[in-house]
Design a protein around this motif. Structure first.
Motif, PDB file in Angstrom:
ATOM      1  N   PRO A  85       0.842  -1.198   0.000  1.00 54.12           N
ATOM      2  CA  PRO A  85       0.000   0.000   0.000  1.00 54.12           C
ATOM      3  C   PRO A  85       0.882   1.254   0.000  1.00 54.12           C
ATOM      4  N   ARG A  86       0.328   2.366  -0.471  1.00 50.04           N
ATOM      5  CA  ARG A  86       1.160   3.560  -0.680  1.00 50.04           C
ATOM      6  C   ARG A  86       1.905   4.001   0.581  1.00 50.04           C
ATOM      7  N   GLU A  87       1.254   3.832   1.748  1.00 44.02           N
ATOM      8  CA  GLU A  87       1.940   4.321   2.952  1.00 44.02           C
ATOM      9  C   GLU A  87       3.228   3.550   3.258  1.00 44.02           C
ATOM     10  N   GLN A 138       0.847   2.499 -22.356  1.00 42.97           N
ATOM     11  CA  GLN A 138      -0.252   3.201 -21.675  1.00 42.97           C
ATOM     12  C   GLN A 138      -0.005   3.268 -20.169  1.00 42.97           C
ATOM     13  N   HIS A 139       0.656   2.231 -19.641  1.00 43.19           N
ATOM     14  CA  HIS A 139       0.977   2.249 -18.217  1.00 43.19           C
ATOM     15  C   HIS A 139       1.919   3.412 -17.888  1.00 43.19           C
ATOM     16  N   GLU A 140       2.918   3.607 -18.738  1.00 43.77           N
ATOM     17  CA  GLU A 140       3.849   4.722 -18.510  1.00 43.77           C
ATOM     18  C   GLU A 140       3.107   6.059 -18.632  1.00 43.77           C
ATOM     19  N   GLU A 386      -5.286  -7.710 -11.343  1.00 41.27           N
ATOM     20  CA  GLU A 386      -5.007  -6.475 -10.596  1.00 41.27           C
ATOM     21  C   GLU A 386      -5.124  -5.225 -11.453  1.00 41.27           C
ATOM     22  N   TYR A 387      -5.265  -5.364 -12.793  1.00 46.13           N
ATOM     23  CA  TYR A 387      -5.493  -4.127 -13.552  1.00 46.13           C
ATOM     24  C   TYR A 387      -6.907  -3.618 -13.273  1.00 46.13           C
ATOM     25  N   SER A 388      -7.932  -4.491 -13.439  1.00 44.44           N
ATOM     26  CA  SER A 388      -9.330  -4.044 -13.312  1.00 44.44           C
ATOM     27  C   SER A 388     -10.125  -4.849 -12.299  1.00 44.44           C
ATOM     28  N   ASN A 417     -11.756   5.087 -16.493  1.00 46.66           N
ATOM     29  CA  ASN A 417     -10.915   5.343 -15.333  1.00 46.66           C
ATOM     30  C   ASN A 417     -11.823   5.263 -14.100  1.00 46.66           C
ATOM     31  N   TRP A 418     -11.234   5.091 -12.925  1.00 48.17           N
ATOM     32  CA  TRP A 418     -12.081   4.966 -11.736  1.00 48.17           C
ATOM     33  C   TRP A 418     -11.329   5.464 -10.516  1.00 48.17           C
ATOM     34  N   ASP A 419     -12.091   5.967  -9.542  1.00 42.74           N
ATOM     35  CA  ASP A 419     -11.487   6.317  -8.246  1.00 42.74           C
ATOM     36  C   ASP A 419     -12.609   6.414  -7.213  1.00 42.74           C
TER      37      ASP A 419
HETATM   38  C1  AVJ Z   1      -6.509   3.217 -14.283  1.00 44.58           C
HETATM   39  C2  AVJ Z   1      -5.559   5.195 -13.363  1.00 44.58           C
HETATM   40  C3  AVJ Z   1      -7.017   3.813 -12.026  1.00 44.58           C
HETATM   41  O1  AVJ Z   1      -3.243   4.553 -11.588  1.00 44.58           O
HETATM   42  O2  AVJ Z   1      -4.480   3.401 -10.245  1.00 44.58           O
HETATM   43  C4  AVJ Z   1      -1.428   2.136 -12.986  1.00 44.58           C
HETATM   44  C5  AVJ Z   1      -3.835   2.644 -13.608  1.00 44.58           C
HETATM   45  N1  AVJ Z   1      -2.771   0.438 -13.018  1.00 44.58           N
HETATM   46  N2  AVJ Z   1      -0.727   1.050 -12.671  1.00 44.58           N
HETATM   47  C6  AVJ Z   1      -4.090   3.698 -11.368  1.00 44.58           C
HETATM   48  C7  AVJ Z   1      -2.708   1.759 -13.194  1.00 44.58           C
HETATM   49  C8  AVJ Z   1      -1.534   0.004 -12.678  1.00 44.58           C
HETATM   50  C9  AVJ Z   1      -4.798   2.988 -12.539  1.00 44.58           C
HETATM   51  N3  AVJ Z   1      -5.944   3.800 -13.050  1.00 44.58           N
END
Ligand code: AVJ
Ligand code: FE
Length: 435
Positions: A85-87, A138-140, A386-388, A417-419
């Motif tokens: 995790p980011r922390e 696209q990842h970069e 883990e991508y989607s 995109n999602w958040d």
């Molecule tokens: C698709 C932007 C939600 O940055 O969290 C980057 C893309 N996936 N490395 C993110 C992603 C793996 C992802 N988003």
């Protein structure tokens, strides 16, 4: 090898070099100290993004596609987003700028060697039509936008030598709505070269006719909501959003402040400036977008409505990859590619209009939609969960259309995109719909 494949490989190699140039350009502006610090708990230290970009290329291209990984497991482990995790990321023994630079060069050298021998017409779905190369590109690009979010949150001054110039807006476009006719359209895609797994497959969705704001909501319009007491009126808010503004003490978009009671300013990459009233509001959460829409007597568009308005051409009965058509992006069509540092005034890119006349669907600001991040019918995870897949149906909201900080190769009408609905670090705004 036939000429078409040779040209395709040459293009991929050039795009890889171009992408790396941008990554290094962004990091080149940042001090070693700022690279290593975690500027915000929801972001990685920038030096983690740098190593992670190289490790993702090593994992997917060298190891998975060709069985030729270079590094030991510890390095993979350190840069695996789902393990840390980011922390935790600042406390990892991350490669510093110089070592990460050498590592990325070694991976890239091997990736280009592998490209020469790659069979892009074979059965392997990773290599077929260059999918894995497009995925790491696209990842970069995506991490380049993430890095800009981190820089904006850091408050450090960042300004490229030559920011891109933006065209003037069109005041007549502000506040207008366009009509999207009812009926079925094709959502998503079956493309297997560029599209990521969550964009597949193409499926028909019947969307009743509706009205959509012609442009994203501007700072001027959003300020009316603020000054009308929008943040104090519980009736306008989703209950979870109301709890969030109460507990966090939120009274305006992120980075807004009042130097005196009569003016509103914001901070853009470490520089203070008056709010630009004719530009889209940016750095608002889904909850704020949802509350504004209710205040305006409207609602957020669903994801299907957004995509239909961006892509569906009733004259041909087909979807377009971009609002303006099939041609690739150029600067007159949309504000993309990171060098403007801000959204353009609304109505400034008429050449980018979608078939229904909506402006700025791609570029300027990501746009919140009403929809949750869920799989399409017949979704198949590819090449990794883990991508989607691990994010589906877990409270994430869909964002569409990219922002000024999105690289052109990282966005299209089908891109999802999602958040989380409380997030504001994204270069995100919204537009409203009405049935
Ligand atoms: C698709 C932007 C939600 O940055 O969290 C980057 C893309 N996936 N490395 C993110 C992603 C793996 C992802 N988003
Ligand atoms: Fe990543």
């Amino acid at each position: 090898m036939d000429t078409k494949r040779a040209v395709q490989k040459e293009m991929l190699a050039r795009r890889l070099e171009e992408a790396r140039g941008r990554t290094r350009f962004l990091l080149g502006t940042v001090s070693d100290e700022d690279l290593a610090v975690q500027h915000d708990p929801i972001m990685s230290p920038l030096i983690w993004d740098y190593g992670h970009i190289g490790n993702y290329e090593e994992l997917w291209l060298l190891e998975k596609a060709f069985g030729r990984g270079l590094s030991d497991r510890d390095l993979y482990d350190m840069y695996d987003a789902s393990l840390h995790p980011r922390e935790e990321r600042p406390s990892l023994n991350l490669l510093d700028r110089a070592d990460a630079g050498l590592y990325l060069d070694a991976v890239r050298g091997a990736a280009l060697d592998a490209l020469e021998e790659a069979d892009l017409e074979g059965e392997d779905p990773l290599l077929r039509d260059g999918f894995v190369y497009n995925m790491i590109l696209q990842h970069e690009y995506q991490h380049n936008e993430t890095m800009l979010q981190t820089l904006q949150l850091s408050g450090s001054r960042y300004r490229p030598d030559e920011p891109a110039k933006l065209p003037a807006g069109d005041p007549a476009a502000e506040g207008e709505m366009v009509r999207v006719p009812g009926g079925p359209f094709v959502m998503g895609t079956d493309d297997r070269a560029l599209a990521l797994d969550n964009e597949r497959g193409a499926h028909e969705v019947d969307v009743p006719g509706f009205h959509l704001d012609k442009t994203p909501v501007t700072n001027r319009a959003y300020l009316e909501f603020v000054e009308d007491g929008g943040y104090e009126n519980e009736n306008l808010w989703d209950p979870k959003g109301w709890a969030w503004v109460q507990s966090e003490g939120i009274t305006a978009p992120k980075h807004w402040y009042q130097p005196d009671p009569h003016s509103w300013w914001t901070v853009c990459f470490g520089f203070d400036e008056p709010l630009r009233m004719d530009a889209p509001v940016v750095h608002v959460s889904w909850f704020e977008a949802d509350a504004y829409a209710r205040w305006a007597g409207k609602r957020l568009p669903t994801e299907a409505e957004w995509e239909k308005a961006a892509s569906w051409d009733p004259e041909t009965g087909t979807g377009r990859p971009f609002p303006w058509g099939h041609e690739p992006w150029s600067p007159n069509k949309a504000n993309l590619d990171q060098l403007a540092l801000r959204p353009a005034p609304v109505g400034s890119h008429p050449a980018g209009a979608s078939p229904c006349g909506a402006l700025g669907m791609i570029g300027d600001v990501w746009e919140w939609t009403a929809s949750e991040f869920s799989p399409y019918p017949n979704f198949q995870s590819f090449p990794y969960k883990e991508y989607s897949e691990i994010f589906f149906d877990d409270g994430y909201k869909i964002l569409r259309g990219g922002s000024w900080a999105t690289r052109p190769g990282a966005v299209r009408n089908t891109f999802r995109n999602w958040d989380f609905p409380i997030r504001r670090q994204l270069f995100v705004g919204f537009r409203c719909a009405k049935s």
